[in-house]
Design an enzyme around this catalytic site. Structure first.
Site, PDB file in Angstrom:
ATOM      1  NE  ARG A 251       8.205  -2.783   6.016  1.00 52.87           N
ATOM      2  CZ  ARG A 251       6.922  -2.513   6.197  1.00 52.87           C
ATOM      3  NH1 ARG A 251       6.255  -1.821   5.296  1.00 52.87           N
ATOM      4  NH2 ARG A 251       6.285  -2.942   7.267  1.00 52.87           N
TER       5      ARG A 251
ATOM      6  NE  ARG B  60       2.377  -5.048  11.005  1.00 49.10           N
ATOM      7  CZ  ARG B  60       3.380  -4.841  10.151  1.00 49.10           C
ATOM      8  NH1 ARG B  60       4.553  -5.421  10.364  1.00 49.10           N
ATOM      9  NH2 ARG B  60       3.214  -4.072   9.105  1.00 49.10           N
TER      10      ARG B  60
ATOM     11  NE  ARG C  96       7.229  -0.854  10.203  1.00 51.29           N
ATOM     12  CZ  ARG C  96       6.115  -0.669   9.484  1.00 51.29           C
ATOM     13  NH1 ARG C  96       6.161   0.016   8.363  1.00 51.29           N
ATOM     14  NH2 ARG C  96       4.969  -1.166   9.895  1.00 51.29           N
TER      15      ARG C  96
ATOM     16  NE  ARG D 156      -3.917   0.483   9.748  1.00 57.51           N
ATOM     17  CZ  ARG D 156      -2.757  -0.030   9.364  1.00 57.51           C
ATOM     18  NH1 ARG D 156      -2.525  -1.305   9.484  1.00 57.51           N
ATOM     19  NH2 ARG D 156      -1.820   0.745   8.905  1.00 57.51           N
TER      20      ARG D 156
ATOM     21  CE  LYS E 237      -1.913  -1.008   3.950  1.00 59.08           C
ATOM     22  NZ  LYS E 237      -1.106  -2.196   4.296  1.00 59.08           N
TER      23      LYS E 237
HETATM   24  P1  AP5 Z   1       5.038  -1.621   1.771  1.00 61.75           P
HETATM   25  O1  AP5 Z   1       4.679  -0.767   0.602  1.00 61.75           O
HETATM   26  O2  AP5 Z   1       5.830  -1.013   2.873  1.00 61.75           O
HETATM   27  O3  AP5 Z   1       3.694  -2.319   2.301  1.00 61.75           O
HETATM   28  P2  AP5 Z   1       2.518  -1.744   3.194  1.00 61.75           P
HETATM   29  O4  AP5 Z   1       1.259  -2.403   2.721  1.00 61.75           O
HETATM   30  O5  AP5 Z   1       2.549  -0.256   3.211  1.00 61.75           O
HETATM   31  O6  AP5 Z   1       2.948  -2.397   4.560  1.00 61.75           O
HETATM   32  P3  AP5 Z   1       2.992  -1.862   6.062  1.00 61.75           P
HETATM   33  O7  AP5 Z   1       3.599  -2.973   6.853  1.00 61.75           O
HETATM   34  O8  AP5 Z   1       3.634  -0.524   6.188  1.00 61.75           O
HETATM   35  O9  AP5 Z   1       1.495  -1.747   6.346  1.00 61.75           O
HETATM   36  P4  AP5 Z   1       0.809  -1.859   7.667  1.00 61.75           P
HETATM   37  O10 AP5 Z   1      -0.534  -1.418   7.230  1.00 61.75           O
HETATM   38  O11 AP5 Z   1       0.838  -3.125   8.408  1.00 61.75           O
HETATM   39  O12 AP5 Z   1       1.693  -0.941   8.631  1.00 61.75           O
HETATM   40  P5  AP5 Z   1       1.649   0.593   8.985  1.00 61.75           P
HETATM   41  O13 AP5 Z   1       3.012   1.110   8.914  1.00 61.75           O
HETATM   42  O14 AP5 Z   1       0.580   1.298   8.226  1.00 61.75           O
HETATM   43  O15 AP5 Z   1       5.795  -2.920   1.207  1.00 61.75           O
HETATM   44  C1  AP5 Z   1       6.294  -3.902   2.087  1.00 61.75           C
HETATM   45  C2  AP5 Z   1       7.670  -4.432   1.580  1.00 61.75           C
HETATM   46  O16 AP5 Z   1       7.478  -5.114   0.344  1.00 61.75           O
HETATM   47  C3  AP5 Z   1       8.690  -3.311   1.268  1.00 61.75           C
HETATM   48  O17 AP5 Z   1       9.975  -3.797   1.554  1.00 61.75           O
HETATM   49  C4  AP5 Z   1       8.549  -3.068  -0.247  1.00 61.75           C
HETATM   50  O18 AP5 Z   1       9.745  -2.582  -0.838  1.00 61.75           O
HETATM   51  C5  AP5 Z   1       8.180  -4.464  -0.735  1.00 61.75           C
HETATM   52  N1  AP5 Z   1       7.243  -4.451  -1.852  1.00 61.75           N
HETATM   53  C6  AP5 Z   1       6.195  -3.596  -2.044  1.00 61.75           C
HETATM   54  N2  AP5 Z   1       5.532  -3.914  -3.164  1.00 61.75           N
HETATM   55  C7  AP5 Z   1       6.151  -5.018  -3.677  1.00 61.75           C
HETATM   56  C8  AP5 Z   1       5.916  -5.831  -4.826  1.00 61.75           C
HETATM   57  N3  AP5 Z   1       4.907  -5.590  -5.659  1.00 61.75           N
HETATM   58  N4  AP5 Z   1       6.748  -6.877  -5.047  1.00 61.75           N
HETATM   59  C9  AP5 Z   1       7.773  -7.139  -4.218  1.00 61.75           C
HETATM   60  N5  AP5 Z   1       8.052  -6.406  -3.114  1.00 61.75           N
HETATM   61  C10 AP5 Z   1       7.244  -5.350  -2.847  1.00 61.75           C
HETATM   62  O19 AP5 Z   1       1.155   0.528  10.497  1.00 61.75           O
HETATM   63  C11 AP5 Z   1       2.025   0.051  11.516  1.00 61.75           C
HETATM   64  C12 AP5 Z   1       1.277  -0.011  12.837  1.00 61.75           C
HETATM   65  O20 AP5 Z   1       0.758   1.308  13.171  1.00 61.75           O
HETATM   66  C13 AP5 Z   1       0.028  -0.901  12.861  1.00 61.75           C
HETATM   67  O21 AP5 Z   1       0.362  -2.261  13.097  1.00 61.75           O
HETATM   68  C14 AP5 Z   1      -0.744  -0.276  14.024  1.00 61.75           C
HETATM   69  O22 AP5 Z   1      -0.192  -0.650  15.253  1.00 61.75           O
HETATM   70  C15 AP5 Z   1      -0.506   1.209  13.830  1.00 61.75           C
HETATM   71  N6  AP5 Z   1      -1.533   1.825  12.972  1.00 61.75           N
HETATM   72  C16 AP5 Z   1      -1.353   2.360  11.744  1.00 61.75           C
HETATM   73  N7  AP5 Z   1      -2.516   2.834  11.272  1.00 61.75           N
HETATM   74  C17 AP5 Z   1      -3.453   2.595  12.241  1.00 61.75           C
HETATM   75  C18 AP5 Z   1      -4.841   2.825  12.333  1.00 61.75           C
HETATM   76  N8  AP5 Z   1      -5.546   3.404  11.358  1.00 61.75           N
HETATM   77  N9  AP5 Z   1      -5.482   2.442  13.467  1.00 61.75           N
HETATM   78  C19 AP5 Z   1      -4.814   1.862  14.484  1.00 61.75           C
HETATM   79  N10 AP5 Z   1      -3.482   1.591  14.447  1.00 61.75           N
HETATM   80  C20 AP5 Z   1      -2.828   1.951  13.333  1.00 61.75           C
END
Ligand code: AP5
Length: 218
Positions: free
Chosen positions: A127, A171, A160, A88, A13
């Site tokens: 990552r 997660r 991370r 979410r 995403k």
């Molecule tokens: P990446 O693009 O980083 O994936 P992502 O979907 O953004 O993954 P995240 O882990 O950041 O999402 P998340 O929703 O769990 O965590 P967030 O930080 O928002 O890609 C992942 C990896 O794959 C990278 O290395 C990339 O280079 C690689 N890649 C990408 N596309 C690829 C492809 N097509 N092919 C191959 N490789 C690829 O949230 C973290 C924490 O914050 C949550 O767990 C929660 O505790 C809190 N939080 C955040 N938002 C909320 C909310 N709204 N409510 C409550 N808690 C929240």
């Protein structure tokens, strides 16, 4: 133009939101990045959020809803934005609808990233993120030019804490229970577009351009 990116952790995403926001010249709001910034800065919000994030659980709704409300009120969001990582939960989705209505804004589409759990584990364990500017790399798919260093700012790259396998599994469970029900909600509203997120970064981006082609029309 307002787009929500919805999908499991590691589905790409953030990577795709950044690419599309650059192409469309709109703001990219990433709740996870905003929360990590609060943690890094040691704010009251950051101190409360940290334990939930480290454990792979959702941070309490009242914190994320307020952060989103403030961010959407900023000037750069008035012409549209892409938001990833929010909503979410059903409570967040309801709050998001209220916030948009208050501002007389409308949600265009929700892009849903499909990917199996095992692929997510592979992606996230390789990552690496920059400690300084947050740029995201992947050791195999998108490696930095110099190992361990950010291409853009030279900052140190790190794994991370929530990208350790045990936390990734939590997660994913949290996602299935609390976030996935939103797919039905947006399907019923006629807002959902689905995307196969298992291809390469470029392949997924090409597919994303197709499903969001309406936003590219001048
Ligand atoms: P990446 O693009 O980083 O994936 P992502 O979907 O953004 O993954 P995240 O882990 O950041 O999402 P998340 O929703 O769990 O965590 P967030 O930080 O928002 O890609 C992942 C990896 O794959 C990278 O290395 C990339 O280079 C690689 N890649 C990408 N596309 C690829 C492809 N097509 N092919 C191959 N490789 C690829 O949230 C973290 C924490 O914050 C949550 O767990 C929660 O505790 C809190 N939080 C955040 N938002 C909320 C909310 N709204 N409510 C409550 N808690 C929240």
């Amino acid at each position: 133009m307002i787009l929500v990116f919805l999908g499991p952790p590691g589905s790409g995403k953030g990577t795709q939101a950044k690419l599309l926001a650059e192409k469309l010249r709109v703001s990219h709001i990433a709740l996870g990045d905003m929360l990590r910034e609060e943690v890094r800065a040691g704010t009251v919000v950051g101190k409360r959020a940290k334990e939930f994030m480290d454990a792979g659980h959702l941070v309490p709704d009242e914190l994320t809803i307020e952060m989103t409300r403030k961010r959407i009120s900023e000037k750069d969001c008035q012409t549209g934005f892409i938001i990833d990582g929010f909503p979410r939960s059903t409570a967040q989705a309801e709050a998001f609808e209220r916030i948009l209505a208050e501002k007389d804004l409308g949600l265009d589409k929700v892009v849903y990233f499909h990917i199996p759990e095992e692929e997510v584990v592979k992606r996230l364990s390789e990552r690496r993120s920059c400690k300084n500017c947050g740029t995201v790399y992947h050791l195999t798919n998108r490696p930095p030019k110099v190992p361990g260093k950010c291409d853009l700012c030279g900052g140190e790259l790190y794994l991370r804490h929530d990208d350790e396998e045990k936390v990734i599994r939590t997660r994913f469970e949290v996602y299935e229970k609390q976030t996935r029900p939103l797919v039905e909600r947006y399907k019923k509203q006629g807002k959902l577009v689905e995307l196969d997120a298992t291809g390469s970064i470029d392949e997924v981006f090409q597919e994303l351009l197709k499903v969001t082609a309406f936003a590219l029309v001048p």
